[in-house]
Design a protein around this motif. Sequence first.
Motif, short mmCIF file in Angstrom:
data_model
loop_
_atom_site.label_atom_id
_atom_site.label_comp_id
_atom_site.label_asym_id
_atom_site.label_seq_id
_atom_site.Cartn_x
_atom_site.Cartn_y
_atom_site.Cartn_z
N GLY A 1 -4.72 -2.86 -0.07
CA GLY A 1 -3.71 -3.36 -0.88
C GLY A 1 -2.70 -2.31 -1.39
N SER A 2 -2.06 -1.63 -0.36
CA SER A 2 -1.50 -0.51 -0.62
C SER A 2 -0.23 -0.47 -1.39
N GLY A 3 0.40 -1.70 -1.27
CA GLY A 3 1.38 -2.09 -2.28
C GLY A 3 2.74 -0.93 -1.83
N GLU B 1 -1.78 -3.80 4.04
CA GLU B 1 -0.85 -4.64 2.88
C GLU B 1 -0.29 -5.68 3.63
N SER B 2 -0.63 -6.90 3.16
CA SER B 2 -0.39 -8.26 3.58
C SER B 2 1.06 -8.76 3.40
N ASP B 3 1.66 -8.18 2.24
CA ASP B 3 3.05 -8.54 1.93
C ASP B 3 4.12 -7.79 2.92
N LYS C 1 6.76 -5.19 1.52
CA LYS C 1 5.97 -3.86 1.46
C LYS C 1 5.49 -3.30 2.34
N ALA C 2 4.97 -3.87 3.38
CA ALA C 2 4.47 -3.03 4.64
C ALA C 2 5.62 -2.66 5.25
N LEU D 1 -6.16 -3.53 -7.48
CA LEU D 1 -6.08 -4.59 -6.47
C LEU D 1 -6.61 -5.90 -7.10
#
Length: 206
Positions: A71-73, A98-100, A103-104, A141
Amino acid sequence: MRVPFAGGWANVSRETIDRLEQYESLLRKWNPRINLVSQGSLDALWTRHFADSAQIFHLAPPSASQWADLGSGGGFPGLVIAILAAEARPMLRLTLVESDQRKAAFLATAAHALGVSVDILARRIEALAPLRADVVSARGLAPLDTLLGYAERHLAPGGVALFPKGATVGAELDRALEHWRFCYQKEPSTTDPQGVVLITGGISRV
């Protein structure tokens, strides 16, 4: 050059400072579009985010070779760790999860601009094959109960998980101990008087 990192003041190279300053510029440029950090914390990046992330790096075992940040954001702590490792532990391999997608994309752009080597996985943590990392980290997270599930899946045998927590850490530990067996150590946070960094290992389900 001296900057406020874990343990008071730590010496880092001019190159590291340059990278952090460039990272700050990238965050300020991208933040209005993606909301990588809260607007109110932008003017406190060096203490609120950089130093808070750096203390996690300094608590990791020096022998670690594989690190997974979940969840590095906007890159905390993962990208700060990559910047510090470029000088202090150049053989450390970092994976940022990071799933977003937006943001990735920022993480990929920033890592390239900063000249640091990281693997970026734009997928959900639960969907990944076990990463077998020596260190797993996650900042802001999820509750500890959930984080231990992630750590159990992605830690290598004998690995440790590093989770910064605030004033509710006691309640989170109580809830987690209902479902998990684990060893833990609480290191006082250098940036939050009520906070700690939990160093956990030996994680298994009850």
